[in-house]
Design a protein around this motif. Structure first.
Motif, PDB file in Angstrom:
ATOM      1  N   ASP A   1       0.796  -1.044   0.049  1.00 44.16           N
ATOM      2  CA  ASP A   1      -0.118  -0.108  -0.060  1.00 44.16           C
ATOM      3  C   ASP A   1       0.798   1.312   0.043  1.00 44.16           C
ATOM      4  OD1 ASP A   1      -2.477  -1.414   0.254  1.00 44.16           O
ATOM      5  OD2 ASP A   1      -2.152  -1.640   2.177  1.00 44.16           O
ATOM      6  N   VAL A   2       2.334   1.001  -0.230  1.00 46.57           N
ATOM      7  CA  VAL A   2       3.066   2.541  -0.003  1.00 46.57           C
ATOM      8  C   VAL A   2       2.877   3.026  -1.258  1.00 46.57           C
ATOM      9  CG1 VAL A   2       5.515   2.762   0.091  1.00 46.57           C
ATOM     10  CG2 VAL A   2       4.630   1.020   1.516  1.00 46.57           C
ATOM     11  N   GLU A   3       3.140   4.423  -1.359  1.00 43.00           N
ATOM     12  CA  GLU A   3       2.724   5.298  -2.685  1.00 43.00           C
ATOM     13  C   GLU A   3       4.070   5.670  -3.140  1.00 43.00           C
ATOM     14  OE1 GLU A   3      -0.212   6.054  -4.066  1.00 43.00           O
ATOM     15  OE2 GLU A   3      -1.249   4.633  -2.312  1.00 43.00           O
ATOM     16  N   HIS A   4       5.033   5.795  -2.379  1.00 40.83           N
ATOM     17  CA  HIS A   4       6.234   6.404  -2.972  1.00 40.83           C
ATOM     18  C   HIS A   4       7.597   5.498  -2.607  1.00 40.83           C
ATOM     19  CE1 HIS A   4       4.383  10.149  -3.604  1.00 40.83           C
ATOM     20  NE2 HIS A   4       3.674  10.088  -2.303  1.00 40.83           N
ATOM     21  N   ARG A   5       8.433   5.758  -3.591  1.00 42.70           N
ATOM     22  CA  ARG A   5       9.540   4.633  -3.811  1.00 42.70           C
ATOM     23  C   ARG A   5      10.339   4.843  -2.461  1.00 42.70           C
ATOM     24  NH1 ARG A   5      13.677   3.204  -8.744  1.00 42.70           N
ATOM     25  NH2 ARG A   5      14.744   1.500  -7.514  1.00 42.70           N
ATOM     26  N   GLU A   6      10.598   5.967  -1.746  1.00 42.95           N
ATOM     27  CA  GLU A   6      11.472   6.045  -0.688  1.00 42.95           C
ATOM     28  C   GLU A   6      10.995   5.566   0.624  1.00 42.95           C
ATOM     29  OE1 GLU A   6      10.271   8.812  -2.664  1.00 42.95           O
ATOM     30  OE2 GLU A   6      12.265   8.965  -3.940  1.00 42.95           O
ATOM     31  N   GLU A   7       9.549   5.603   0.479  1.00 35.32           N
ATOM     32  CA  GLU A   7       8.852   5.073   1.636  1.00 35.32           C
ATOM     33  C   GLU A   7       9.120   3.358   1.501  1.00 35.32           C
ATOM     34  OE1 GLU A   7       4.661   4.859   3.960  1.00 35.32           O
ATOM     35  OE2 GLU A   7       4.621   5.936   2.104  1.00 35.32           O
ATOM     36  N   LEU A   8       9.053   2.887   0.409  1.00 36.51           N
ATOM     37  CA  LEU A   8       9.009   1.633   0.118  1.00 36.51           C
ATOM     38  C   LEU A   8      10.572   1.065   0.277  1.00 36.51           C
ATOM     39  CD1 LEU A   8       7.921  -1.133  -1.164  1.00 36.51           C
ATOM     40  CD2 LEU A   8       9.043  -0.619  -3.234  1.00 36.51           C
ATOM     41  N   ASN A   9      11.356   1.846  -0.218  1.00 41.76           N
ATOM     42  CA  ASN A   9      12.707   1.323   0.546  1.00 41.76           C
ATOM     43  C   ASN A   9      12.839   1.421   1.910  1.00 41.76           C
ATOM     44  OD1 ASN A   9      13.483   1.131  -2.260  1.00 41.76           O
ATOM     45  ND2 ASN A   9      14.684   3.052  -2.224  1.00 41.76           N
ATOM     46  N   ARG A  10      12.483   2.366   2.702  1.00 41.46           N
ATOM     47  CA  ARG A  10      12.612   2.692   4.011  1.00 41.46           C
ATOM     48  C   ARG A  10      11.714   1.517   4.946  1.00 41.46           C
ATOM     49  NH1 ARG A  10       9.439   4.388   7.918  1.00 41.46           N
ATOM     50  NH2 ARG A  10       7.773   5.378   6.581  1.00 41.46           N
ATOM     51  N   LEU A  11      10.677   1.145   4.217  1.00 46.11           N
ATOM     52  CA  LEU A  11       9.795   0.086   5.055  1.00 46.11           C
ATOM     53  C   LEU A  11      10.244  -1.226   4.886  1.00 46.11           C
ATOM     54  CD1 LEU A  11       6.191   1.544   4.714  1.00 46.11           C
ATOM     55  CD2 LEU A  11       7.701   1.485   6.617  1.00 46.11           C
ATOM     56  N   GLY A  12      10.979  -1.233   3.575  1.00 44.73           N
ATOM     57  CA  GLY A  12      11.690  -2.753   3.054  1.00 44.73           C
ATOM     58  C   GLY A  12      12.719  -2.809   4.048  1.00 44.73           C
ATOM     59  N   GLU A  13      13.611  -1.978   4.190  1.00 43.92           N
ATOM     60  CA  GLU A  13      14.657  -1.937   4.947  1.00 43.92           C
ATOM     61  C   GLU A  13      14.158  -2.399   6.612  1.00 43.92           C
ATOM     62  OE1 GLU A  13      18.042  -2.267   4.690  1.00 43.92           O
ATOM     63  OE2 GLU A  13      17.420  -2.455   2.573  1.00 43.92           O
ATOM     64  N   ALA A  14      13.211  -1.747   7.169  1.00 43.98           N
ATOM     65  CA  ALA A  14      12.535  -1.978   8.444  1.00 43.98           C
ATOM     66  C   ALA A  14      12.199  -3.462   8.614  1.00 43.98           C
ATOM     67  CB  ALA A  14      11.462  -1.201   8.758  1.00 43.98           C
ATOM     68  N   CYS A  15      11.609  -3.919   7.521  1.00 41.28           N
ATOM     69  CA  CYS A  15      11.222  -5.422   7.512  1.00 41.28           C
ATOM     70  C   CYS A  15      12.388  -6.346   7.423  1.00 41.28           C
ATOM     71  CB  CYS A  15      10.646  -5.706   6.206  1.00 41.28           C
ATOM     72  SG  CYS A  15       8.882  -5.129   6.073  1.00 41.28           S
ATOM     73  N   ARG A  16      13.622  -5.891   6.931  1.00 38.56           N
ATOM     74  CA  ARG A  16      14.695  -6.624   6.620  1.00 38.56           C
ATOM     75  C   ARG A  16      15.153  -6.530   8.396  1.00 38.56           C
ATOM     76  NH1 ARG A  16      17.817  -7.435   2.570  1.00 38.56           N
ATOM     77  NH2 ARG A  16      17.583  -5.190   1.859  1.00 38.56           N
TER      78      ARG A  16
END
Length: 150
Positions: free
Chosen positions: A115-130
């Motif tokens: 549901d993320v709208e922007h790539r920067e947020e995707l990268n940030r949340l993807g790293e948080a998942c990792r």
């Protein structure tokens, strides 16, 4: 009964009792070792599947935002299914309820990526998942080390 017969019967009873106790303790130790190894495999499988699921969801995000060619939605569904299966495997073998909670939180965070709208947020949340998966693996490692001698 003379002393020799009593001594012989006592020695025989001692040997039989010792053999029985050794059998019982060895059997308990073998069961404990199998559970220990099952925990390790479940934790490894969960972490692996969670990361596969994360990758598939992030790929889907790129497709949805027209930044990558479309692929089958089945990848996300297969990865999610495998991650949930592994999660249930972790819950079945762990004696530590925090690991189950951490696993569920990881799956929820990964699902939120779609549901993320922007790539920067995707990268940030993807790293948080990792990072969450890494925290899970560290806690699971401590659990495995702590239960090694059980």
């Amino acid at each position: 009964m003379d002393a020799a017969t009593t001594g012989l019967l006592g020695g025989l009873a001692g040997v039989l009792l010792g053999g029985f106790l050794t059998y019982v303790l060895d059997r308990r130790n073998a069961v404990s070792m199998r559970l220990h190894e099952s925990r390790i495999e479940a934790y490894k499988l969960f972490a692996s599947c969670a990361m596969d699921y994360r990758r598939a969801v992030m790929d889907q995000w790129f497709e949805d935002h027209r930044l990558q060619n479309l692929t089958e939605d089945d990848d996300v569904h297969r990865a999610r299914s495998a991650a949930w299966s592994a999660y249930y495997g972790v819950r079945l073998v762990t004696g530590n309820p925090q690991l189950g909670t951490m696993g569920r939180n990881i799956l929820d965070r990964i699902t939120e990526l779609k549901d993320v709208e922007h790539r920067e947020e995707l990268n940030r949340l993807g790293e948080a998942c990792r990072d969450e998966v890494d925290g899970f693996v560290e806690k699971a490692r401590r659990d495995v080390v702590a239960t090694r001698s059980v």
